[in-house]
Motif scaffolding. Sequence first.
Motif, PDB file in Angstrom:
ATOM      1  N   SER A 162       3.011  15.959  -1.481  1.00 25.97           N
ATOM      2  CA  SER A 162       2.274  16.525  -0.352  1.00 25.97           C
ATOM      3  C   SER A 162       1.834  15.471   0.654  1.00 25.97           C
ATOM      4  O   SER A 162       1.542  15.802   1.803  1.00 25.97           O
ATOM      5  CB  SER A 162       1.054  17.287  -0.878  1.00 25.97           C
ATOM      6  OG  SER A 162       0.280  16.429  -1.692  1.00 25.97           O
ATOM      7  N   ARG A 163       1.794  14.197   0.256  1.00 23.75           N
ATOM      8  CA  ARG A 163       1.384  13.175   1.230  1.00 23.75           C
ATOM      9  C   ARG A 163       2.456  12.969   2.308  1.00 23.75           C
ATOM     10  O   ARG A 163       2.183  12.404   3.364  1.00 23.75           O
ATOM     11  CB  ARG A 163       1.056  11.855   0.535  1.00 23.75           C
ATOM     12  CG  ARG A 163       2.236  11.128  -0.108  1.00 23.75           C
ATOM     13  CD  ARG A 163       1.735   9.911  -0.885  1.00 23.75           C
ATOM     14  NE  ARG A 163       2.807   9.108  -1.456  1.00 23.75           N
ATOM     15  CZ  ARG A 163       3.419   9.353  -2.588  1.00 23.75           C
ATOM     16  NH1 ARG A 163       3.090  10.423  -3.290  1.00 23.75           N
ATOM     17  NH2 ARG A 163       4.367   8.541  -3.050  1.00 23.75           N
ATOM     18  N   ALA A 164       3.696  13.422   2.040  1.00 24.29           N
ATOM     19  CA  ALA A 164       4.784  13.177   2.984  1.00 24.29           C
ATOM     20  C   ALA A 164       5.467  14.452   3.469  1.00 24.29           C
ATOM     21  O   ALA A 164       6.071  14.450   4.538  1.00 24.29           O
ATOM     22  CB  ALA A 164       5.830  12.267   2.337  1.00 24.29           C
ATOM     23  N   GLU A 218      -4.674  12.861   1.601  1.00 16.50           N
ATOM     24  CA  GLU A 218      -3.978  13.611   0.562  1.00 16.50           C
ATOM     25  C   GLU A 218      -3.512  12.668  -0.547  1.00 16.50           C
ATOM     26  O   GLU A 218      -3.631  12.968  -1.739  1.00 16.50           O
ATOM     27  CB  GLU A 218      -2.779  14.330   1.210  1.00 16.50           C
ATOM     28  CG  GLU A 218      -1.955  15.183   0.279  1.00 16.50           C
ATOM     29  CD  GLU A 218      -2.625  16.505  -0.071  1.00 16.50           C
ATOM     30  OE1 GLU A 218      -3.443  16.979   0.741  1.00 16.50           O
ATOM     31  OE2 GLU A 218      -2.327  17.031  -1.157  1.00 16.50           O
ATOM     32  N   VAL A 222       2.382   9.461   6.789  1.00 11.65           N
ATOM     33  CA  VAL A 222       1.852   9.718   5.454  1.00 11.65           C
ATOM     34  C   VAL A 222       0.393  10.161   5.570  1.00 11.65           C
ATOM     35  O   VAL A 222      -0.401   9.530   6.275  1.00 11.65           O
ATOM     36  CB  VAL A 222       1.952   8.457   4.570  1.00 11.65           C
ATOM     37  CG1 VAL A 222       1.402   8.733   3.178  1.00 11.65           C
ATOM     38  CG2 VAL A 222       3.393   7.983   4.478  1.00 11.65           C
ATOM     39  N   ASP A 223       0.065  11.247   4.890  1.00 14.68           N
ATOM     40  CA  ASP A 223      -1.299  11.773   4.880  1.00 14.68           C
ATOM     41  C   ASP A 223      -2.093  10.973   3.847  1.00 14.68           C
ATOM     42  O   ASP A 223      -2.014  11.223   2.654  1.00 14.68           O
ATOM     43  CB  ASP A 223      -1.248  13.263   4.514  1.00 14.68           C
ATOM     44  CG  ASP A 223      -2.613  13.930   4.600  1.00 14.68           C
ATOM     45  OD1 ASP A 223      -3.633  13.221   4.488  1.00 14.68           O
ATOM     46  OD2 ASP A 223      -2.643  15.158   4.769  1.00 14.68           O
ATOM     47  N   GLN A 224      -2.853   9.977   4.340  1.00 14.84           N
ATOM     48  CA  GLN A 224      -3.519   9.057   3.409  1.00 14.84           C
ATOM     49  C   GLN A 224      -4.618   9.751   2.606  1.00 14.84           C
ATOM     50  O   GLN A 224      -4.856   9.412   1.445  1.00 14.84           O
ATOM     51  CB  GLN A 224      -4.104   7.874   4.172  1.00 14.84           C
ATOM     52  CG  GLN A 224      -3.031   6.967   4.730  1.00 14.84           C
ATOM     53  CD  GLN A 224      -3.605   5.647   5.177  1.00 14.84           C
ATOM     54  OE1 GLN A 224      -4.098   4.875   4.361  1.00 14.84           O
ATOM     55  NE2 GLN A 224      -3.558   5.392   6.465  1.00 14.84           N
ATOM     56  N   ARG A 239       5.460  18.345   4.696  1.00 14.70           N
ATOM     57  CA  ARG A 239       4.753  19.545   5.174  1.00 14.70           C
ATOM     58  C   ARG A 239       5.725  20.722   5.025  1.00 14.70           C
ATOM     59  O   ARG A 239       6.937  20.553   5.165  1.00 14.70           O
ATOM     60  CB  ARG A 239       4.356  19.431   6.634  1.00 14.70           C
ATOM     61  CG  ARG A 239       4.075  18.028   7.137  1.00 14.70           C
ATOM     62  CD  ARG A 239       2.697  17.469   6.815  1.00 14.70           C
ATOM     63  NE  ARG A 239       2.589  16.101   7.314  1.00 14.70           N
ATOM     64  CZ  ARG A 239       2.494  15.020   6.540  1.00 14.70           C
ATOM     65  NH1 ARG A 239       2.492  15.131   5.227  1.00 14.70           N
ATOM     66  NH2 ARG A 239       2.389  13.817   7.078  1.00 14.70           N
ATOM     67  N   TYR A 266       1.512   4.134  -6.814  1.00 14.34           N
ATOM     68  CA  TYR A 266       2.390   5.135  -7.442  1.00 14.34           C
ATOM     69  C   TYR A 266       3.294   4.513  -8.511  1.00 14.34           C
ATOM     70  O   TYR A 266       4.202   5.152  -9.013  1.00 14.34           O
ATOM     71  CB  TYR A 266       3.195   5.875  -6.364  1.00 14.34           C
ATOM     72  CG  TYR A 266       2.289   6.748  -5.534  1.00 14.34           C
ATOM     73  CD1 TYR A 266       1.953   8.015  -5.965  1.00 14.34           C
ATOM     74  CD2 TYR A 266       1.710   6.278  -4.366  1.00 14.34           C
ATOM     75  CE1 TYR A 266       1.084   8.815  -5.249  1.00 14.34           C
ATOM     76  CE2 TYR A 266       0.840   7.062  -3.628  1.00 14.34           C
ATOM     77  CZ  TYR A 266       0.533   8.329  -4.079  1.00 14.34           C
ATOM     78  OH  TYR A 266      -0.342   9.112  -3.362  1.00 14.34           O
ATOM     79  N   LYS A 320       0.830  -1.194   0.000  1.00 15.87           N
ATOM     80  CA  LYS A 320       0.000   0.000   0.000  1.00 15.87           C
ATOM     81  C   LYS A 320       0.878   1.263   0.000  1.00 15.87           C
ATOM     82  O   LYS A 320       1.926   1.298   0.638  1.00 15.87           O
ATOM     83  CB  LYS A 320      -0.897   0.002   1.237  1.00 15.87           C
ATOM     84  CG  LYS A 320      -1.918   1.104   1.154  1.00 15.87           C
ATOM     85  CD  LYS A 320      -3.076   0.927   2.106  1.00 15.87           C
ATOM     86  CE  LYS A 320      -3.960   2.150   1.936  1.00 15.87           C
ATOM     87  NZ  LYS A 320      -4.581   2.587   3.153  1.00 15.87           N
ATOM     88  N   LEU A 321       0.425   2.268  -0.716  1.00 12.80           N
ATOM     89  CA  LEU A 321       1.121   3.552  -0.863  1.00 12.80           C
ATOM     90  C   LEU A 321       2.429   3.419  -1.644  1.00 12.80           C
ATOM     91  O   LEU A 321       3.235   4.328  -1.677  1.00 12.80           O
ATOM     92  CB  LEU A 321       1.389   4.219   0.486  1.00 12.80           C
ATOM     93  CG  LEU A 321       0.132   4.698   1.218  1.00 12.80           C
ATOM     94  CD1 LEU A 321       0.450   5.121   2.638  1.00 12.80           C
ATOM     95  CD2 LEU A 321      -0.530   5.834   0.462  1.00 12.80           C
TER      96      LEU A 321
END
Lengths: 368, 90
Positions: free
Chosen positions: A254-256, B62, B58-60, A258, A7, A2-3
């Motif tokens: 942006s998911r990782a 997003e 991880v911002d899931q 900030r 990608y 997952k994740l």
Amino acid sequence: MKLVDEYRDSDVVARLAAGIRRTATRPWTLMEICGGQTHSIVKNGLEALLPPGIELVHGPGCPVCVTPAELIDAAVAIAARPEVIFTSYGDMLRVPGSRGRAEGPAALLDARAAGADVRVVYSALDAVQIAAANPGRQVVFFAVGFETTAPGHALAVLQAAALGLENFSILVAHVLVPPAIDALLGSPECRVQALLAPGHVCTIEGSAEYARLSARWKVPIVVTGFEPVDLMEGILMAVRQLEAGQARLENQYSRAVRAGGNAPARAAVERVFEVTDRPWRGLGMIAGSGLALREPYRKFDAVARFGAGPEPVQDDGACISGLILQGLKKPHECPAFATLCTPEQPLGAPMVSSEGACAAYYHFGRKV
Amino acid sequence: MCLAVPGQVVEVEGDDPAFLRGRVDFSGVRREVSFAFTPEARPGDYVLVHAGFALTVVDQEEALLTLEELRRLGEAVEASPETAEEAPTP
């Protein structure tokens, strides 16, 4: 996984490739900073999906590649001491220092073959545990890396201090990305028109420095991840800016990442390290581009403890890694590539490291 | 060197932030990881792990949002007949 798998979706990659083809009306040269990004690009054949005018040049983002030869010499000298257990990430073991193999151990792997106690660790905290378990030995950790890796090394020092370990020290070879980018973009030979900034460095440091670089040099900078979808989207975002005549910071990852980065990690680095000038292998001295231990943590400095101060040395003439690390040449343009220089018998660090551009070209067969 | 791999948090334990540790599941393989820099991580979260440290949660939401947008990328263009021949070739 997952994740990760999402990608690598080839349909999304193809959509992004089509988007880049529709957007680009003329040639553009982009640089990906991080060696991990270079490997993903070469391994996944992403350059073949780009229109002919879009060129990717590979940046200096490989800490192993830019660690000066004299620091490898110092590491080999420290490792050879009988009381020392020398610990390092596996990547550093094959990198040759300044000595020829005929003159004695050139790399840490040679030192190990000659009897030195050199151990590969996964984390700096493993080295702290080895020190705690071996009070009669001196445990040295080779602290190589960029901003991504520095917090872990800072924490290892903080743990060693908290545990009162007097037999733990680190050989510091830390480098910082923004000063190197600043030097690169300021070079009169620079032909890079947009940058993909290193996503994992930015998880720690945030993106403010890259916004400043973008404004200063008027180049688009896109903070970018490492999977094929990330890289293709980062390229599309950069090409859109170039075509629109814009130059600003964008965040693809942006998911990782900030904007402010990781506060506890930055605090640990700030507490243990201070900024210093540092020479980069192949690039030379760059002001304010390295980290050194600050008081009261200097007692954990392996150079101070063992007095094995690095002596500046000249690099081997056959290796053009300096030009490759600046994006001025590609690995296959080096006369030694895959002939005199291979991963087994490397002349330069970019052929050794899993992030080196030369190793990527060698392993994935990219010749043109 | 800056490689970081996403994994799912199984558990986090410890009181002293510098020694906060836990376990992360990477597709069935579990490893011990330091949570010194991500004390906010909770079981079930995904974290990016680099050299034994969880660097970021991880911002899931997003992540899903970005993927949804990308899966639709170019649809408006493909739908119009004059640009249909520009449709992606794998």
